[in-house]
Design a protein around this motif. Structure first.
Motif, PDB file in Angstrom:
ATOM      1  N   LYS A 155      15.495  21.211  10.443  1.00  0.00           N
ATOM      2  CA  LYS A 155      15.324  21.008   9.000  1.00  0.00           C
ATOM      3  C   LYS A 155      16.302  19.967   8.447  1.00  0.00           C
ATOM      4  CE  LYS A 155      18.117  25.038   7.910  1.00  0.00           C
ATOM      5  NZ  LYS A 155      18.121  26.438   7.503  1.00  0.00           N
ATOM      6  N   TYR A 156      17.493  19.872   9.046  1.00  0.00           N
ATOM      7  CA  TYR A 156      18.444  18.848   8.568  1.00  0.00           C
ATOM      8  C   TYR A 156      17.988  17.446   8.959  1.00  0.00           C
ATOM      9  CZ  TYR A 156      21.650  22.769   7.840  1.00  0.00           C
ATOM     10  OH  TYR A 156      22.232  23.938   7.436  1.00  0.00           O
ATOM     11  N   VAL A 157      17.454  17.352  10.174  1.00  0.00           N
ATOM     12  CA  VAL A 157      16.939  16.046  10.627  1.00  0.00           C
ATOM     13  C   VAL A 157      15.771  15.638   9.725  1.00  0.00           C
ATOM     14  CG1 VAL A 157      15.901  14.773  12.538  1.00  0.00           C
ATOM     15  CG2 VAL A 157      17.633  16.519  13.008  1.00  0.00           C
ATOM     16  N   ASN A 158      14.851  16.578   9.489  1.00  0.00           N
ATOM     17  CA  ASN A 158      13.678  16.272   8.665  1.00  0.00           C
ATOM     18  C   ASN A 158      14.074  15.887   7.240  1.00  0.00           C
ATOM     19  OD1 ASN A 158      12.212  16.921  10.897  1.00  0.00           O
ATOM     20  ND2 ASN A 158      11.494  18.895  10.154  1.00  0.00           N
ATOM     21  N   SER A 159      15.082  16.572   6.702  1.00  0.00           N
ATOM     22  CA  SER A 159      15.519  16.287   5.325  1.00  0.00           C
ATOM     23  C   SER A 159      16.077  14.871   5.203  1.00  0.00           C
ATOM     24  CB  SER A 159      16.605  17.282   4.893  1.00  0.00           C
ATOM     25  OG  SER A 159      16.089  18.587   4.897  1.00  0.00           O
TER      26      SER A 159
ATOM     27  N   VAL B 169       0.831  -1.213   0.000  1.00  0.00           N
ATOM     28  CA  VAL B 169       0.000   0.000   0.000  1.00  0.00           C
ATOM     29  C   VAL B 169       0.865   1.263   0.000  1.00  0.00           C
ATOM     30  CG1 VAL B 169      -1.964  -1.063   1.202  1.00  0.00           C
ATOM     31  CG2 VAL B 169      -0.099  -0.018   2.539  1.00  0.00           C
ATOM     32  N   ASN B 170       0.226   2.393  -0.273  1.00  0.00           N
ATOM     33  CA  ASN B 170       0.938   3.653  -0.162  1.00  0.00           C
ATOM     34  C   ASN B 170       1.082   4.065   1.293  1.00  0.00           C
ATOM     35  OD1 ASN B 170       1.746   4.661  -2.838  1.00  0.00           O
ATOM     36  ND2 ASN B 170      -0.417   4.218  -3.273  1.00  0.00           N
ATOM     37  N   ILE B 171       2.091   4.922   1.531  1.00  0.00           N
ATOM     38  CA  ILE B 171       2.466   5.301   2.899  1.00  0.00           C
ATOM     39  C   ILE B 171       2.521   6.819   3.004  1.00  0.00           C
ATOM     40  CG2 ILE B 171       4.272   5.157   4.670  1.00  0.00           C
ATOM     41  CD1 ILE B 171       3.221   2.397   4.125  1.00  0.00           C
ATOM     42  N   THR B 172       1.867   7.342   4.035  1.00  0.00           N
ATOM     43  CA  THR B 172       1.987   8.763   4.338  1.00  0.00           C
ATOM     44  C   THR B 172       2.632   8.921   5.713  1.00  0.00           C
ATOM     45  OG1 THR B 172       0.845  10.891   4.480  1.00  0.00           O
ATOM     46  CG2 THR B 172      -0.285   8.980   5.443  1.00  0.00           C
ATOM     47  N   MET B 173       3.001  10.127   6.057  1.00  0.00           N
ATOM     48  CA  MET B 173       3.613  10.357   7.366  1.00  0.00           C
ATOM     49  C   MET B 173       3.764  11.859   7.553  1.00  0.00           C
ATOM     50  SD  MET B 173       7.012   8.459   8.796  1.00  0.00           S
ATOM     51  CE  MET B 173       8.186   9.334   7.745  1.00  0.00           C
ATOM     52  N   GLY B 174       3.466  12.327   8.753  1.00  0.00           N
ATOM     53  CA  GLY B 174       3.851  13.687   9.106  1.00  0.00           C
ATOM     54  C   GLY B 174       5.342  13.634   9.374  1.00  0.00           C
ATOM     55  N   ALA B 175       6.130  14.353   8.575  1.00  0.00           N
ATOM     56  CA  ALA B 175       7.571  14.115   8.601  1.00  0.00           C
ATOM     57  C   ALA B 175       8.336  15.176   9.377  1.00  0.00           C
ATOM     58  CB  ALA B 175       8.096  14.009   7.175  1.00  0.00           C
ATOM     59  N   SER B 176       7.650  15.982  10.189  1.00  0.00           N
ATOM     60  CA  SER B 176       8.406  16.995  10.927  1.00  0.00           C
ATOM     61  C   SER B 176       8.349  16.773  12.444  1.00  0.00           C
ATOM     62  CB  SER B 176       7.915  18.398  10.571  1.00  0.00           C
ATOM     63  OG  SER B 176       6.519  18.503  10.719  1.00  0.00           O
ATOM     64  N   ASN B 177       7.358  16.044  12.909  1.00  0.00           N
ATOM     65  CA  ASN B 177       7.221  15.746  14.328  1.00  0.00           C
ATOM     66  C   ASN B 177       8.476  15.048  14.884  1.00  0.00           C
ATOM     67  OD1 ASN B 177       5.620  15.760  16.681  1.00  0.00           O
ATOM     68  ND2 ASN B 177       5.061  13.618  16.389  1.00  0.00           N
ATOM     69  N   ILE B 178       9.086  14.251  14.040  1.00  0.00           N
ATOM     70  CA  ILE B 178      10.247  13.444  14.411  1.00  0.00           C
ATOM     71  C   ILE B 178      11.359  14.263  15.075  1.00  0.00           C
ATOM     72  CG2 ILE B 178      11.418  13.676  12.129  1.00  0.00           C
ATOM     73  CD1 ILE B 178      11.060  10.303  13.753  1.00  0.00           C
ATOM     74  N   SER B 179      11.505  15.523  14.661  1.00  0.00           N
ATOM     75  CA  SER B 179      12.638  16.339  15.128  1.00  0.00           C
ATOM     76  C   SER B 179      12.257  17.310  16.235  1.00  0.00           C
ATOM     77  CB  SER B 179      13.203  17.128  13.950  1.00  0.00           C
ATOM     78  OG  SER B 179      12.201  18.010  13.458  1.00  0.00           O
ATOM     79  N   PHE B 180      11.001  17.234  16.691  1.00  0.00           N
ATOM     80  CA  PHE B 180      10.537  18.164  17.727  1.00  0.00           C
ATOM     81  C   PHE B 180      11.492  18.140  18.928  1.00  0.00           C
ATOM     82  CE2 PHE B 180       8.004  19.398  21.400  1.00  0.00           C
ATOM     83  CZ  PHE B 180       7.445  20.577  20.948  1.00  0.00           C
ATOM     84  N   GLY B 181      11.896  19.325  19.373  1.00  0.00           N
ATOM     85  CA  GLY B 181      12.765  19.406  20.545  1.00  0.00           C
ATOM     86  C   GLY B 181      14.245  19.301  20.246  1.00  0.00           C
ATOM     87  N   LEU B 182      14.598  19.066  18.976  1.00  0.00           N
ATOM     88  CA  LEU B 182      16.019  18.972  18.596  1.00  0.00           C
ATOM     89  C   LEU B 182      16.458  20.265  17.901  1.00  0.00           C
ATOM     90  CD1 LEU B 182      16.103  15.370  17.075  1.00  0.00           C
ATOM     91  CD2 LEU B 182      17.081  16.092  19.260  1.00  0.00           C
ATOM     92  N   PRO B 183      17.751  20.578  17.936  1.00  0.00           N
ATOM     93  CA  PRO B 183      18.235  21.738  17.174  1.00  0.00           C
ATOM     94  C   PRO B 183      18.370  21.396  15.689  1.00  0.00           C
ATOM     95  CG  PRO B 183      20.070  20.686  18.309  1.00  0.00           C
ATOM     96  CD  PRO B 183      18.828  19.934  18.720  1.00  0.00           C
ATOM     97  N   ASP B 184      18.404  22.427  14.858  1.00  0.00           N
ATOM     98  CA  ASP B 184      18.594  22.271  13.403  1.00  0.00           C
ATOM     99  C   ASP B 184      17.626  21.235  12.816  1.00  0.00           C
ATOM    100  OD1 ASP B 184      20.391  24.217  12.770  1.00  0.00           O
ATOM    101  OD2 ASP B 184      22.148  22.909  12.687  1.00  0.00           O
TER     102      ASP B 184
END
Lengths: 289, 289
Positions: free
Chosen positions: A230-234, A213-228
């Motif tokens: 956008k690099y983690v999200n990328s 099946v296809n997969i979606t995900m909120g891909a910015s929550n993962i880095s909450f509370g960490l510095p920088d």
């Protein structure tokens, strides 16, 4: 060979095919009052200019589906969600993702929407399955299935796979084929659990292997509370695309993340002659002038 | 469950364990006259200041192994390679990767080196296997095996797996265990073949599934001829780490790529409490002041 199901979404005039054989579909997340005070205030006052601008900007930045959420505390959500949907349909042609936890608002929105929407979301709780799946079936929509159920969010990829399997099975029994179910593995924050990223990536892999099946995900929550962040999200979104992610819900105005998605598509062999990469580069150059 | 072999490298005083259970090992690529005119000119004149500085800078930037290449056209490579190795060993303590296509220079270098080196490289050609493997065995070193043979570089991941299998088997027969073979899938440029990234990623996956060996790769060639290369390299290296890459050969002075490696380790659950991520962030902040 893993099968790759195709999820088709549509507006009145456009069709989007989500599949691991196509470039990644970015679902723009910005039309959502949760955590965005300006949107919340505007919707409370019945003003829709900011919604119009968010819709136009996100499509210009590369979103090919827009998430629409009108969850304003104390408001008449069925009425407000319909108004916001109409506002977005007036200014853009992309298919929409109807984002509500309220089944009455969902029914109203699906009746208003022209085309085949993506419903955000159902989960493995009995109450959610019973309320959402009949509406998805009735309106021949597609639906996002979150890997959580009455026991909460499972700690292991295997347990999340079990929840995904349950949602897909129950959808099938309700007359919704697997290609109309898009699974969200749930990416929690790595600052509170170092294994959150690994678990989400492994869940994607297992679900894709088992169901295609296809997969979606909120891909910015993962880095909450960490510095920088956008690099983690990328990095994370590129890895998730490698694992099988096909339609992330994210903010297309964050250049780094969109660039990572384009680079990941290129690395997956989904950008012949690197034409999309080069076109996006030229747009960035032009925007920087 | 995929097995994860551990490759141990050492200098006179340090040991590095390469494994998918550990953070990614960055092999610094800069001590190499190929394509670097300043290094070439310095080595031709017998000057080693630039080599010293490259060694110190790369270790400070996060490299935990350094590649050392002294391939200067017309020079006495065995002699020069030994001098460059000694220069590097004088200023750093990290294990080294001896990078030469010349078996005589390789023998000389292995005799000079103190510790367990990584040899760069052997490939599936009969001539290469016959020349390199006995030296690796004699000095109890580890060796990089390139997925190419007498027929050149295979076009499919399956064919590259076959070459990797041949190298691992021949190494075993020569008395070199699989954990001392590090496979390089070969990442060609995507500007000439849109599938180059996909083929490299798929090769990594197949080789890891089959043999559990460690994986290296030159991670910048992939973007040659494309604009905004650092973004392509960052996404690609994160995806390759997800596929099973454990010790990329890259330039640690390119912040974006090192940051992508750190973020990828975090997303793989190899950075408890995100301590490495946060420490690296503070170093970037300090460097920017």
């Amino acid at each position: 060979m893993t099968k790759n199901l195709i999820t088709i979404l549509s507006s009145a005039t456009q069709t989007v095919e989500i599949s691991r054989d196509n470039p990644t579909v970015i679902i723009g997340e910005r039309i959502n009052p949760t955590g965005r005070k300006a949107v919340l205030a505007a919707l409370q006052e019945g003003k829709f200019d900011i919604v119009r601008q968010d819709a136009i900007d996100q499509v210009a930045a590369g979103a090919t589906v827009l998430d629409v959420n009108a969850g304003v505390p104390g408001a008449d959500e069925p009425q407000l969600l319909k108004q916001v949907l109409r506002t977005v349909m007036d200014v853009t042609d992309v298919p929409l993702c109807i984002d509500t936890a309220n089944p009455i608002a969902l029914a109203a929105a699906l009746s208003t929407y022209e085309g085949k929407a993506l419903v955000n979301s159902v989960n493995g709780e009995e109450k959610s399955l019973a309320a959402v799946l009949p509406l998805v079936r009735e309106h021949e929509a597609a639906v996002i299935g979150l890997c959580m159920d009455d026991n909460g969010i499972a700690a292991t990829p295997e347990a999340r796979l079990t929840v995904a399997a349950k949602i897909i099975e129950r959808a099938n029994k309700s007359g919704i084929p697997a290609e109309n179910v898009v699974i969200d593995p749930l990416a929690l924050t790595m600052s509170s659990d170092s294994n959150a990223g690994r678990i989400a990536l492994e869940t994607i892999k297992l679900v894709v292997q088992e169901f295609g099946v296809n997969i979606t995900m909120g891909a910015s929550n993962i880095s909450f509370g960490l510095p920088d962040r956008k690099y983690v999200n990328s990095a994370f979104i590129a890895m998730a695309i490698h694992a099988g992610l096909t339609c992330p819900i994210t903010n297309p105005l964050v250049t780094e993340v969109v660039t990572a998605v384009l680079a990941a598509d290129l690395a997956m062999g989904r950008d012949e002659y690197a034409m999309r990469w080069i076109r996006a580069y030229r747009q960035r150059q032009k925007a920087a002038q």
